[in-house]
Design an enzyme around this catalytic site. Structure first.
Site, PDB file in Angstrom:
ATOM      1  N   HIS A   1     -53.088  -2.832 -41.071  1.00  0.00           N
ATOM      2  CA  HIS A   1     -52.254  -3.037 -39.876  1.00  0.00           C
ATOM      3  C   HIS A   1     -51.436  -4.310 -40.012  1.00  0.00           C
ATOM      4  O   HIS A   1     -51.963  -5.343 -40.394  1.00  0.00           O
ATOM      5  CB  HIS A   1     -53.132  -3.155 -38.629  1.00  0.00           C
ATOM      6  CG  HIS A   1     -53.693  -1.847 -38.210  1.00  0.00           C
ATOM      7  ND1 HIS A   1     -53.117  -1.068 -37.253  1.00  0.00           N
ATOM      8  CD2 HIS A   1     -54.757  -1.166 -38.667  1.00  0.00           C
ATOM      9  CE1 HIS A   1     -53.812   0.040 -37.120  1.00  0.00           C
ATOM     10  NE2 HIS A   1     -54.813   0.005 -37.969  1.00  0.00           N
TER      11      HIS A   1
ATOM     12  N   LYS B   1     -63.795 -11.661 -34.429  1.00  0.00           N
ATOM     13  CA  LYS B   1     -64.121 -12.673 -35.435  1.00  0.00           C
ATOM     14  C   LYS B   1     -65.569 -12.680 -35.925  1.00  0.00           C
ATOM     15  O   LYS B   1     -65.871 -13.313 -36.936  1.00  0.00           O
ATOM     16  CB  LYS B   1     -63.789 -14.067 -34.885  1.00  0.00           C
ATOM     17  CG  LYS B   1     -62.306 -14.302 -34.683  1.00  0.00           C
ATOM     18  CD  LYS B   1     -61.563 -14.206 -35.994  1.00  0.00           C
ATOM     19  CE  LYS B   1     -60.077 -14.370 -35.848  1.00  0.00           C
ATOM     20  NZ  LYS B   1     -59.344 -13.912 -37.020  1.00  0.00           N
TER      21      LYS B   1
ATOM     22  N   PRO C   1     -66.121 -11.088 -28.427  1.00  0.00           N
ATOM     23  CA  PRO C   1     -65.465 -10.202 -29.397  1.00  0.00           C
ATOM     24  C   PRO C   1     -63.936 -10.225 -29.392  1.00  0.00           C
ATOM     25  O   PRO C   1     -63.318  -9.774 -30.367  1.00  0.00           O
ATOM     26  CB  PRO C   1     -65.989  -8.811 -29.027  1.00  0.00           C
ATOM     27  CG  PRO C   1     -66.509  -8.934 -27.641  1.00  0.00           C
ATOM     28  CD  PRO C   1     -66.945 -10.345 -27.462  1.00  0.00           C
TER      29      PRO C   1
ATOM     30  N   TYR D   1     -55.346 -14.872 -36.155  1.00  0.00           N
ATOM     31  CA  TYR D   1     -55.816 -13.482 -36.126  1.00  0.00           C
ATOM     32  C   TYR D   1     -56.053 -12.937 -37.533  1.00  0.00           C
ATOM     33  O   TYR D   1     -57.048 -12.263 -37.780  1.00  0.00           O
ATOM     34  CB  TYR D   1     -54.796 -12.606 -35.370  1.00  0.00           C
ATOM     35  CG  TYR D   1     -55.385 -11.301 -34.905  1.00  0.00           C
ATOM     36  CD1 TYR D   1     -56.027 -11.202 -33.667  1.00  0.00           C
ATOM     37  CD2 TYR D   1     -55.330 -10.157 -35.695  1.00  0.00           C
ATOM     38  CE1 TYR D   1     -56.603 -10.014 -33.247  1.00  0.00           C
ATOM     39  CE2 TYR D   1     -55.898  -8.963 -35.283  1.00  0.00           C
ATOM     40  CZ  TYR D   1     -56.522  -8.897 -34.054  1.00  0.00           C
ATOM     41  OH  TYR D   1     -57.090  -7.715 -33.640  1.00  0.00           O
TER      42      TYR D   1
ATOM     43  N   TYR E   1     -54.081  -5.037 -26.955  1.00  0.00           N
ATOM     44  CA  TYR E   1     -54.890  -5.907 -26.084  1.00  0.00           C
ATOM     45  C   TYR E   1     -54.184  -5.935 -24.727  1.00  0.00           C
ATOM     46  O   TYR E   1     -53.058  -6.429 -24.630  1.00  0.00           O
ATOM     47  CB  TYR E   1     -54.962  -7.329 -26.651  1.00  0.00           C
ATOM     48  CG  TYR E   1     -55.828  -7.471 -27.883  1.00  0.00           C
ATOM     49  CD1 TYR E   1     -55.346  -7.163 -29.152  1.00  0.00           C
ATOM     50  CD2 TYR E   1     -57.141  -7.942 -27.779  1.00  0.00           C
ATOM     51  CE1 TYR E   1     -56.151  -7.305 -30.284  1.00  0.00           C
ATOM     52  CE2 TYR E   1     -57.949  -8.091 -28.899  1.00  0.00           C
ATOM     53  CZ  TYR E   1     -57.449  -7.774 -30.140  1.00  0.00           C
ATOM     54  OH  TYR E   1     -58.251  -7.917 -31.246  1.00  0.00           O
TER      55      TYR E   1
HETATM   56  P1  FAD Z   1     -76.338  -9.041 -37.931  1.00  0.00           P
HETATM   57  O1  FAD Z   1     -75.308  -8.021 -38.215  1.00  0.00           O
HETATM   58  O2  FAD Z   1     -76.909  -9.102 -36.575  1.00  0.00           O
HETATM   59  O3  FAD Z   1     -77.509  -8.812 -38.986  1.00  0.00           O
HETATM   60  C1  FAD Z   1     -78.785  -9.401 -38.867  1.00  0.00           C
HETATM   61  C2  FAD Z   1     -79.797  -8.463 -39.482  1.00  0.00           C
HETATM   62  O4  FAD Z   1     -81.065  -9.085 -39.460  1.00  0.00           O
HETATM   63  C3  FAD Z   1     -79.950  -7.167 -38.709  1.00  0.00           C
HETATM   64  O5  FAD Z   1     -79.834  -6.060 -39.577  1.00  0.00           O
HETATM   65  C4  FAD Z   1     -81.330  -7.263 -38.083  1.00  0.00           C
HETATM   66  O6  FAD Z   1     -81.951  -5.992 -37.969  1.00  0.00           O
HETATM   67  C5  FAD Z   1     -82.046  -8.158 -39.089  1.00  0.00           C
HETATM   68  N1  FAD Z   1     -83.170  -8.892 -38.535  1.00  0.00           N
HETATM   69  C6  FAD Z   1     -83.283  -9.507 -37.328  1.00  0.00           C
HETATM   70  N2  FAD Z   1     -84.480 -10.101 -37.216  1.00  0.00           N
HETATM   71  C7  FAD Z   1     -85.138  -9.880 -38.366  1.00  0.00           C
HETATM   72  C8  FAD Z   1     -86.418 -10.227 -38.843  1.00  0.00           C
HETATM   73  N3  FAD Z   1     -87.255 -10.941 -38.093  1.00  0.00           N
HETATM   74  N4  FAD Z   1     -86.783  -9.823 -40.070  1.00  0.00           N
HETATM   75  C9  FAD Z   1     -85.928  -9.102 -40.840  1.00  0.00           C
HETATM   76  N5  FAD Z   1     -84.714  -8.730 -40.442  1.00  0.00           N
HETATM   77  C10 FAD Z   1     -84.325  -9.111 -39.212  1.00  0.00           C
HETATM   78  N6  FAD Z   1     -67.828  -8.545 -33.591  1.00  0.00           N
HETATM   79  C11 FAD Z   1     -66.550  -8.331 -33.572  1.00  0.00           C
HETATM   80  O7  FAD Z   1     -65.836  -9.114 -34.202  1.00  0.00           O
HETATM   81  N7  FAD Z   1     -66.011  -7.269 -32.891  1.00  0.00           N
HETATM   82  C12 FAD Z   1     -66.794  -6.373 -32.202  1.00  0.00           C
HETATM   83  O8  FAD Z   1     -66.306  -5.421 -31.624  1.00  0.00           O
HETATM   84  C13 FAD Z   1     -68.173  -6.581 -32.192  1.00  0.00           C
HETATM   85  N8  FAD Z   1     -68.987  -5.738 -31.530  1.00  0.00           N
HETATM   86  C14 FAD Z   1     -70.336  -5.999 -31.529  1.00  0.00           C
HETATM   87  C15 FAD Z   1     -71.198  -5.163 -30.814  1.00  0.00           C
HETATM   88  C16 FAD Z   1     -72.574  -5.440 -30.742  1.00  0.00           C
HETATM   89  C17 FAD Z   1     -73.496  -4.525 -29.953  1.00  0.00           C
HETATM   90  C18 FAD Z   1     -73.086  -6.574 -31.432  1.00  0.00           C
HETATM   91  C19 FAD Z   1     -74.571  -6.916 -31.372  1.00  0.00           C
HETATM   92  C20 FAD Z   1     -72.213  -7.387 -32.173  1.00  0.00           C
HETATM   93  C21 FAD Z   1     -70.838  -7.109 -32.209  1.00  0.00           C
HETATM   94  N9  FAD Z   1     -69.961  -7.928 -32.929  1.00  0.00           N
HETATM   95  C22 FAD Z   1     -68.655  -7.696 -32.925  1.00  0.00           C
HETATM   96  C23 FAD Z   1     -70.393  -9.057 -33.716  1.00  0.00           C
HETATM   97  C24 FAD Z   1     -70.588  -8.697 -35.187  1.00  0.00           C
HETATM   98  O9  FAD Z   1     -71.055  -7.385 -35.287  1.00  0.00           O
HETATM   99  C25 FAD Z   1     -71.563  -9.723 -35.741  1.00  0.00           C
HETATM  100  O10 FAD Z   1     -70.921 -10.976 -35.667  1.00  0.00           O
HETATM  101  C26 FAD Z   1     -72.018  -9.446 -37.166  1.00  0.00           C
HETATM  102  O11 FAD Z   1     -72.853  -8.317 -37.205  1.00  0.00           O
HETATM  103  C27 FAD Z   1     -72.770 -10.670 -37.710  1.00  0.00           C
HETATM  104  O12 FAD Z   1     -73.385 -10.358 -38.928  1.00  0.00           O
HETATM  105  P2  FAD Z   1     -74.763 -11.017 -39.330  1.00  0.00           P
HETATM  106  O13 FAD Z   1     -75.077 -10.455 -40.679  1.00  0.00           O
HETATM  107  O14 FAD Z   1     -74.711 -12.471 -39.144  1.00  0.00           O
HETATM  108  O15 FAD Z   1     -75.817 -10.503 -38.263  1.00  0.00           O
HETATM  109  C1  DHB Z   2     -62.233  -4.186 -32.372  1.00  0.00           C
HETATM  110  C2  DHB Z   2     -63.091  -5.098 -31.831  1.00  0.00           C
HETATM  111  C3  DHB Z   2     -62.605  -6.303 -31.403  1.00  0.00           C
HETATM  112  O1  DHB Z   2     -63.433  -7.219 -30.887  1.00  0.00           O
HETATM  113  C4  DHB Z   2     -61.258  -6.609 -31.484  1.00  0.00           C
HETATM  114  O2  DHB Z   2     -60.814  -7.790 -31.024  1.00  0.00           O
HETATM  115  C5  DHB Z   2     -60.417  -5.699 -32.050  1.00  0.00           C
HETATM  116  C6  DHB Z   2     -60.900  -4.475 -32.483  1.00  0.00           C
HETATM  117  C7  DHB Z   2     -62.766  -2.879 -32.827  1.00  0.00           C
HETATM  118  O3  DHB Z   2     -63.971  -2.637 -32.660  1.00  0.00           O
HETATM  119  O4  DHB Z   2     -61.991  -2.066 -33.338  1.00  0.00           O
END
Ligand code: FAD
Ligand code: DHB
Length: 390
Positions: free
Chosen positions: A72, A297, A293, A385, A201
């Site tokens: 995009h 980021k 969100p 962005y 947005y």
């Molecule tokens: P995570 O992806 O949370 O990974 C952590 C992992 O550790 C998980 O698999 C978990 O199961 C595991 N874990 C936890 N505790 C333990 C333990 N005790 N022992 C072993 N394993 C464990 N960001 C955006 O930018 N846009 C979005 O639209 C967006 N939507 C989201 C929706 C939801 C419901 C959530 C929760 C987050 C969303 N985010 C979004 C944020 C983004 O998904 C996270 O920032 C990203 O997943 C961070 O990655 P991470 O690897 O740090 O953590």
């Molecule tokens: C999406 C999520 C976001 O938080 C955003 O700012 C833009 C797109 C998405 O899930 O596609």
């Protein structure tokens, strides 16, 4: 068991850290509380910054991303019933974003680790971390009911916001900086062809709405809602009525409708802990920080952290030098705080706050008018962005 780096959590941070370390010839073991099927199906973020897409390509993970990811070159900001384009690519000297679901990133990373003989233990229980203030940290856990222990040189705390690593650090070491938002996002995936080529947005008097997509046949939509919104109160027809009310523009644009295949509520907070390291324990991704969100980021920050961490560990294992590792927290936090600022700013500009009065609404609309008409303001949005440099 013995490895160089023990990693807790197989989210984007943990898996990417393990992969980047492997490319540097460093061994790691990843422990994950959930099953492989669960983490490969968990619907979360969808937008990759140019910085993240570049890192994935450099790490040999770019093939499916390039083939299936949707490139995009801009976004729209919509208010007063009009969509205003922000041309990211033109404003940033050729940079762009890619829509590619987080669980697709996870699938690519798991496959790459398994093909390279990497060790990931799924469905582990009772994970605990020990002795990380010494040179011989340990991770204990149970697998199929049996107790196991990993001896390692470092621990990568990649276990997300609700993980066990951050709370294992002694009281008084960490400082938390936090802000809660008085709203959440209700998100759906719908089997409907995206009706706009770019993300939209939308600021609306009933609240924020975001139009995104996952593929040429799947639309992703979000609505500002109450933080504890009860999904049972949102049958599909109510969701669509609210979506159409917020998105519809005066030129007749609106999202295409189709069967809803996923629905969920995300709460919104800004959170940072400082520092992101203690002894031989290094926190990365959501274990160390959360962004609201708006601006997409969270996933990108997680990948940036581990790119910096892997460089530090590579320097240590190659030369015994610790300068990069010692500066890990400081290096990450400089960028994290800028991303926090951007996510907070996008959230504040686009959402309705119950505490706002008419003055605040006029100010928000003036800000949107400014951002969509001043090249300087648009350029600032665009460079944040598509992703600040590492
Ligand atoms: P995570 O992806 O949370 O990974 C952590 C992992 O550790 C998980 O698999 C978990 O199961 C595991 N874990 C936890 N505790 C333990 C333990 N005790 N022992 C072993 N394993 C464990 N960001 C955006 O930018 N846009 C979005 O639209 C967006 N939507 C989201 C929706 C939801 C419901 C959530 C929760 C987050 C969303 N985010 C979004 C944020 C983004 O998904 C996270 O920032 C990203 O997943 C961070 O990655 P991470 O690897 O740090 O953590
Ligand atoms: C999406 C999520 C976001 O938080 C955003 O700012 C833009 C797109 C998405 O899930 O596609």
């Amino acid at each position: 068991m013995r490895t160089q780096v023990g990693i807790v959590g197989a989210g984007p941070a943990g898996l990417m850290l393990s992969h980047l370390l492997h490319l540097e010839g460093i061994e790691s073991i990843v422990l994950e509380a959930r099953s492989r099927e669960y983490i490969e199906g968990r619907v979360r973020a969808g937008v990759l910054e140019q910085t993240t897409a570049d890192l994935m390509a450099e790490a040999g993970l770019g093939e499916r991303l390039k083939r299936e990811g949707l490139l995009h070159h801009g976004i729209y900001l919509s208010f007063h019933g009009t969509r205003h384009p922000i041309n990211l690519t033109e404003l940033t000297g050729g940079r762009s974003i890619t829509v590619y679901a987080q669980h697709e990133v996870i699938k690519d990373l798991v496959q790459a680790r398994i093909e390279a003989g990497g060790q990931i233990y799924f469905d582990v229980e009772d994970v605990s971390i020990h002795d990380f203030e010494t040179d011989h940290p340990k991770i204990r856990f149970r697998k199929d009911g049996r107790p196991e222990e990993i001896d390692c040189d470092f621990i990568g705390a990649c276990d997300g916001f609700h993980g066990i690593c951050r709370p294992s650090i002694p009281a008084g070491v960490l400082t938390a900086f936090e802000r809660h938002y008085p709203f959440g996002w209700l998100g759906i995936l719908a089997e409907a062809a995206p009706s706009s080529e770019e993300l939209v947005y939308t600021y609306h008097e009933r609240g924020f709405a975001l139009f995104s997509m996952r593929s040429p046949t799947v639309t992703r939509l979000y609505l500002q809602c109450a933080p504890d919104e009860d999904l049972a109160q949102w049958p599909d027809d109510r969701v669509w009525t609210e979506m159409m009310t917020r998105f519809r523009t005066t030129d007749g644009w609106e999202p295409n409708q189709g069967p809803v295949i996923q629905k969920g509520v995300t709460d919104m907070r800004s959170f940072v802990i400082e520092p992101m390291q203690y002894g031989r324990l290094f926190l990365a991704g959501d274990a160390a920080h959360i962004v609201p969100p708006t601006g997409a980021k969270g996933l990108n920050l997680a990948i940036a952290d581990v790119a910096i961490l892997a460089r530090g560990m590579a320097q240590f294992f190659k030369s015994g030098r610790r300068e990069l590792l010692d500066r890990y927290s400081e290096t990450c936090l400089r960028r994290i705080w800028k991303v926090q600022r951007f996510s907070w700013w996008m959230t504040s500009m686009l959402h309705r706050f119950a505490s706002d009065n008419d003055f605040d609404q006029r100010r928000q609309l003036a800000e949107l008018d400014y951002v969509t008409s001043s090249r300087a303001a648009m350029t600032s949005l665009a460079e944040n962005y598509v992703g600040l440099p590492l």
